[in-house]
Design a protein around this motif. Structure first.
Motif, PDB file in Angstrom:
ATOM      1  N   ILE A  90      44.638  39.560  41.475  1.00 39.35           N
ATOM      2  CA  ILE A  90      43.493  38.783  41.006  1.00 39.35           C
ATOM      3  C   ILE A  90      42.208  39.419  41.511  1.00 39.35           C
ATOM      4  CG2 ILE A  90      42.394  36.521  40.978  1.00 39.35           C
ATOM      5  CD1 ILE A  90      45.116  35.268  41.449  1.00 39.35           C
ATOM      6  N   ARG A  91      41.568  40.179  40.643  1.00 37.79           N
ATOM      7  CA  ARG A  91      40.279  40.785  40.930  1.00 37.79           C
ATOM      8  C   ARG A  91      39.391  40.556  39.715  1.00 37.79           C
ATOM      9  NH1 ARG A  91      42.753  40.990  44.926  1.00 37.79           N
ATOM     10  NH2 ARG A  91      42.710  42.522  46.621  1.00 37.79           N
ATOM     11  N   PHE A  92      38.158  40.121  39.950  1.00 40.42           N
ATOM     12  CA  PHE A  92      37.280  39.730  38.859  1.00 40.42           C
ATOM     13  C   PHE A  92      36.294  40.842  38.515  1.00 40.42           C
ATOM     14  CE2 PHE A  92      38.093  35.506  41.022  1.00 40.42           C
ATOM     15  CZ  PHE A  92      39.144  35.188  40.175  1.00 40.42           C
ATOM     16  N   SER A 118      36.946  33.574  36.786  1.00 36.27           N
ATOM     17  CA  SER A 118      36.469  34.842  36.243  1.00 36.27           C
ATOM     18  C   SER A 118      35.095  34.684  35.607  1.00 36.27           C
ATOM     19  CB  SER A 118      37.448  35.377  35.196  1.00 36.27           C
ATOM     20  OG  SER A 118      36.901  36.498  34.525  1.00 36.27           O
ATOM     21  N   PRO A 119      34.175  35.640  35.849  1.00 32.41           N
ATOM     22  CA  PRO A 119      32.845  35.577  35.234  1.00 32.41           C
ATOM     23  C   PRO A 119      32.815  36.095  33.798  1.00 32.41           C
ATOM     24  CG  PRO A 119      32.964  37.478  36.669  1.00 32.41           C
ATOM     25  CD  PRO A 119      34.275  36.752  36.821  1.00 32.41           C
ATOM     26  N   VAL A 120      33.941  36.580  33.276  1.00 31.20           N
ATOM     27  CA  VAL A 120      33.975  37.093  31.905  1.00 31.20           C
ATOM     28  C   VAL A 120      33.670  35.955  30.931  1.00 31.20           C
ATOM     29  CG1 VAL A 120      35.419  38.101  30.099  1.00 31.20           C
ATOM     30  CG2 VAL A 120      35.596  38.931  32.453  1.00 31.20           C
ATOM     31  N   ILE A 121      32.704  36.184  30.048  1.00 26.10           N
ATOM     32  CA  ILE A 121      32.321  35.185  29.050  1.00 26.10           C
ATOM     33  C   ILE A 121      33.058  35.492  27.752  1.00 26.10           C
ATOM     34  CG2 ILE A 121      30.408  34.183  27.748  1.00 26.10           C
ATOM     35  CD1 ILE A 121      28.550  35.112  30.014  1.00 26.10           C
ATOM     36  N   ALA A 122      33.929  34.592  27.339  1.00 26.16           N
ATOM     37  CA  ALA A 122      34.710  34.784  26.119  1.00 26.16           C
ATOM     38  C   ALA A 122      34.850  33.454  25.395  1.00 26.16           C
ATOM     39  CB  ALA A 122      36.089  35.356  26.448  1.00 26.16           C
ATOM     40  N   ARG A 123      34.898  33.519  24.069  1.00 26.60           N
ATOM     41  CA  ARG A 123      35.062  32.297  23.283  1.00 26.60           C
ATOM     42  C   ARG A 123      36.409  31.633  23.564  1.00 26.60           C
ATOM     43  NH1 ARG A 123      32.337  35.612  19.325  1.00 26.60           N
ATOM     44  NH2 ARG A 123      30.340  34.665  18.732  1.00 26.60           N
ATOM     45  N   ARG A 124      37.413  32.450  23.836  1.00 28.56           N
ATOM     46  CA  ARG A 124      38.741  31.916  24.123  1.00 28.56           C
ATOM     47  C   ARG A 124      39.324  32.659  25.310  1.00 28.56           C
ATOM     48  NH1 ARG A 124      44.131  33.524  20.879  1.00 28.56           N
ATOM     49  NH2 ARG A 124      45.651  32.318  22.071  1.00 28.56           N
TER      50      ARG A 124
END
Length: 270
Positions: A90-92, A118-124
């Motif tokens: 688990i690494r962000f 997680s800082p990843v911005i995703a619709r899903r």
């Protein structure tokens, strides 16, 4: 000695260890006879070491004289070496790194390796904590960003490639270690993928919020990226693309058998 598989620091430059031994001796203005007197080895033994022969014991005696500061360089890892076993994967991905991904490839429709922190911005996002499994659930959308558990790297790359070939996603962008040794990578994935070798190391955040630099080199591997997207990314991030020297045959996400058997890259002009 030719069977040894390690690298040394503190030696003169050269393509092979024997070549570097010879260069180091000459840099110190030592003849074979001079080196023999200082090491207690025969000139014939030293000449043999410089041709790739000899024993490890003789090599160590020679190094003690011509390169006393030489050390074995630790092999580069392609996994995280710190953290508890259950969260080692688990690494962000850093926010600033993702900003360049958004700028070059557009908004992310799918993060199949999602995590609540997680800082990843995703619709899903496919979240294991909600019962999801990015290796089982169908993918969808225009762009998928994949920063997979590196302990299961090949399995994730296979699945990403399968989902892309099936037309489930238009573009896949993967952030992965530079690990290209599998036969499947060369025979199948390399016929479809474009690779961007990143300059320097990336600092990730672990589950405790601690910043940690990768102990290995990384690459951005894309499937279905457009030339415009790749050019934009190269302008934003230091590194270079390895461009495939062959192109896929006509048809969505298809490569000819010849390409599958002979995947090659060339360095893209900068």
């Amino acid at each position: 000695m030719a069977a040894l598989d390690f690298c040394l620091t503190g030696l003169a430059a050269g393509k092979t260890l024997p070549e570097r031994l010879r260069a180091e001796r000459r840099k110190r203005s030592m003849s074979l006879r001079d080196a023999a007197e200082k090491t207690g080895l025969s000139p014939t033994t030293i000449a043999s070491l410089e041709r790739g022969g000899g024993s490890v014991a003789s090599l160590l005696r020679l190094l003690a004289v011509i390169a006393p500061n030489a050390r074995r360089r630790a092999p580069e890892r392609s996994y995280w070496g710190q953290g508890d076993k259950e969260d080692r994967d688990i690494r962000f991905t850093p926010v600033d790194f993702m900003a360049n991904i958004y700028a070059a490839f557009g908004e992310i429709d799918l993060d199949p390796c999602g995590h609540p922190l997680s800082p990843v911005i995703a619709r899903r996002r496919i979240l294991p904590s909600d019962g999801g499994d990015g290796l089982v659930d169908d993918w969808s959308g225009k762009v998928a960003f994949v920063n997979p558990p590196y302990s299961q790297l090949l399995r994730w790359l296979r699945h990403a490639h399968d989902q892309w070939r099936a037309g489930k996603v238009e573009t896949v962008v993967c952030l992965v270690p530079v690990r290209t040794d599998s036969a499947w990578f060369h025979q199948t994935l390399s016929a479809d993928a474009d690779i961007y070798l990143l300059q320097g190391r990336v600092r990730f955040l672990d589950i405790r919020g601690k910043s940690q630099q990768t102990p290995f080199s990384l690459m951005v591997l894309t499937l279905g990226a457009t030339p415009e997207q790749k050019d934009c990314y190269a302008e934003l991030v230091p590194g270079f693309w390895l461009t495939r020297s062959v192109t896929a045959a006509s048809g969505a996400h298809r490569a000819s058998p010849a390409i599958v058997r002979q995947p090659l890259w060339t360095v893209a002009p900068q």
